[in-house]
Enzyme design. Structure first.
Site, mmCIF file in Angstrom:
data_model
loop_
_atom_site.group_PDB
_atom_site.id
_atom_site.type_symbol
_atom_site.label_atom_id
_atom_site.label_comp_id
_atom_site.label_asym_id
_atom_site.label_seq_id
_atom_site.Cartn_x
_atom_site.Cartn_y
_atom_site.Cartn_z
ATOM 1 N N GLY A 46 0.845 -1.188 0.000
ATOM 2 C CA GLY A 46 0.000 0.000 0.000
ATOM 3 C C GLY A 46 0.880 1.237 0.000
ATOM 4 O O GLY A 46 2.032 1.193 0.449
ATOM 5 N N GLN A 51 3.175 10.050 1.077
ATOM 6 C CA GLN A 51 4.451 9.331 1.160
ATOM 7 C C GLN A 51 5.345 9.599 -0.047
ATOM 8 O O GLN A 51 6.531 9.264 -0.024
ATOM 9 C CB GLN A 51 4.209 7.817 1.262
ATOM 10 C CG GLN A 51 3.509 7.408 2.548
ATOM 11 C CD GLN A 51 3.375 5.904 2.615
ATOM 12 O OE1 GLN A 51 2.401 5.344 2.136
ATOM 13 N NE2 GLN A 51 4.376 5.245 3.183
ATOM 14 N N CYS A 94 5.921 0.064 7.148
ATOM 15 C CA CYS A 94 5.529 1.228 6.356
ATOM 16 C C CYS A 94 6.737 1.666 5.540
ATOM 17 O O CYS A 94 7.851 1.722 6.072
ATOM 18 C CB CYS A 94 5.078 2.349 7.294
ATOM 19 S SG CYS A 94 4.647 3.861 6.418
ATOM 20 N N LEU A 95 6.519 1.973 4.275
ATOM 21 C CA LEU A 95 7.642 2.382 3.424
ATOM 22 C C LEU A 95 8.274 3.685 3.906
ATOM 23 O O LEU A 95 9.425 3.964 3.597
ATOM 24 C CB LEU A 95 7.189 2.517 1.963
ATOM 25 C CG LEU A 95 6.730 1.213 1.294
ATOM 26 C CD1 LEU A 95 6.344 1.477 -0.158
ATOM 27 C CD2 LEU A 95 7.782 0.126 1.379
ATOM 28 N N HIS A 136 -4.481 1.694 7.405
ATOM 29 C CA HIS A 136 -3.126 2.264 7.508
ATOM 30 C C HIS A 136 -2.933 3.379 6.474
ATOM 31 O O HIS A 136 -2.435 4.465 6.807
ATOM 32 C CB HIS A 136 -2.108 1.132 7.309
ATOM 33 C CG HIS A 136 -0.674 1.565 7.272
ATOM 34 N ND1 HIS A 136 0.247 1.173 8.219
ATOM 35 C CD2 HIS A 136 0.000 2.348 6.398
ATOM 36 C CE1 HIS A 136 1.428 1.719 7.915
ATOM 37 N NE2 HIS A 136 1.304 2.427 6.816
ATOM 38 N N GLU A 137 -3.348 3.108 5.227
ATOM 39 C CA GLU A 137 -3.126 4.108 4.170
ATOM 40 C C GLU A 137 -4.009 5.336 4.379
ATOM 41 O O GLU A 137 -3.582 6.470 4.134
ATOM 42 C CB GLU A 137 -3.374 3.500 2.782
ATOM 43 C CG GLU A 137 -2.489 2.302 2.440
ATOM 44 C CD GLU A 137 -1.006 2.522 2.710
ATOM 45 O OE1 GLU A 137 -0.539 3.669 2.624
ATOM 46 O OE2 GLU A 137 -0.316 1.535 3.034
ATOM 47 N N HIS A 140 -2.558 7.721 6.765
ATOM 48 C CA HIS A 140 -1.558 8.629 6.177
ATOM 49 C C HIS A 140 -2.217 9.916 5.669
ATOM 50 O O HIS A 140 -1.638 10.995 5.772
ATOM 51 C CB HIS A 140 -0.858 7.960 4.989
ATOM 52 C CG HIS A 140 0.290 7.073 5.377
ATOM 53 N ND1 HIS A 140 1.398 7.532 6.045
ATOM 54 C CD2 HIS A 140 0.500 5.750 5.176
ATOM 55 C CE1 HIS A 140 2.251 6.527 6.236
ATOM 56 N NE2 HIS A 140 1.727 5.424 5.713
HETATM 57 NI NI NI Z 1 2.566 3.541 5.636
#
Ligand code: NI
Length: 176
Positions: A46, A51, A94-95, A136-137, A140
């Site tokens: 995701g 991000q 998480c990236l 989660h996304e 963000h």
């Molecule tokens: Ni994330």
């Protein structure tokens, strides 16, 4: 392949509220393509626009089998309309927080309303990994990273581990 640079925590940009997309905005398709490429290139399931440095409410997810059978879903202006099930605490990566995973408690089922890239109103339901990934996304988009989603005790450990991960040069997609 066109990929974008990933914004890493604790960049304050990740703590900002994102703005709604204009439905039918022609710049959303190329953005979504680049986000999808970036997600796959970093082995994520995701990715949210902030991000990659874009303050817009758009996310991409692929929780099925991204390596062998890519099936990205782009969600424009996603909104959680229902959560269900007993909360489960599970590690999330998480990236934007390379090298660590953090336990986050979430309800396993999520129903999300969104627009697709053609401006159609859609609904997606996800359980377990997809349910968690959607939440989660969308976090963000509201300026929440893993550090804001976990409890206070886990946050202390996560911040400590994250400092060590950055010091050894952890890259997006790496989870210890
Ligand atoms: Ni994330």
């Amino acid at each position: 392949m066109d990929t974008l640079k990933i914004v890493l925590a604790p960049d304050p940009f990740l703590r900002e509220q994102c703005e709604p997309c204009e439905i039918g905005d022609p710049t959303l398709k190329p953005l979504a393509n680049k986000m999808t490429n970036t997600m796959y290139a970093n082995h994520g399931c995701g990715l949210a626009a902030p991000q990659v440095g874009v303050k817009k409410r758009i996310i991409v997810v692929d929780c099925d089998d991204p390596e062998n059978n890519p099936n990205p879903i782009v969600l424009v202006n996603p909104e959680i309309i229902a959560l269900d099930g007993s909360p489960v605490k599970e590690e999330e990566g998480c990236l934007s927080c390379p090298g660590i995973s953090v336990p986050v408690t979430r309800q396993p089922f999520a129903r999300v309303r969104y627009y697709d890239l053609d401006g159609n109103e859609c609904t997606i339901e996800g359980e377990d990994l997809l349910g968690r990934c959607l939440q989660h996304e969308i976090d963000h988009l509201n300026g929440k990273t893993l550090f804001e989603s976990c409890n206070a005790l886990d946050r202390i450990r996560a911040i400590h581990e994250y400092k060590q991960a950055l010091a050894r040069g952890a890259k997006p997609g790496e989870v210890e």
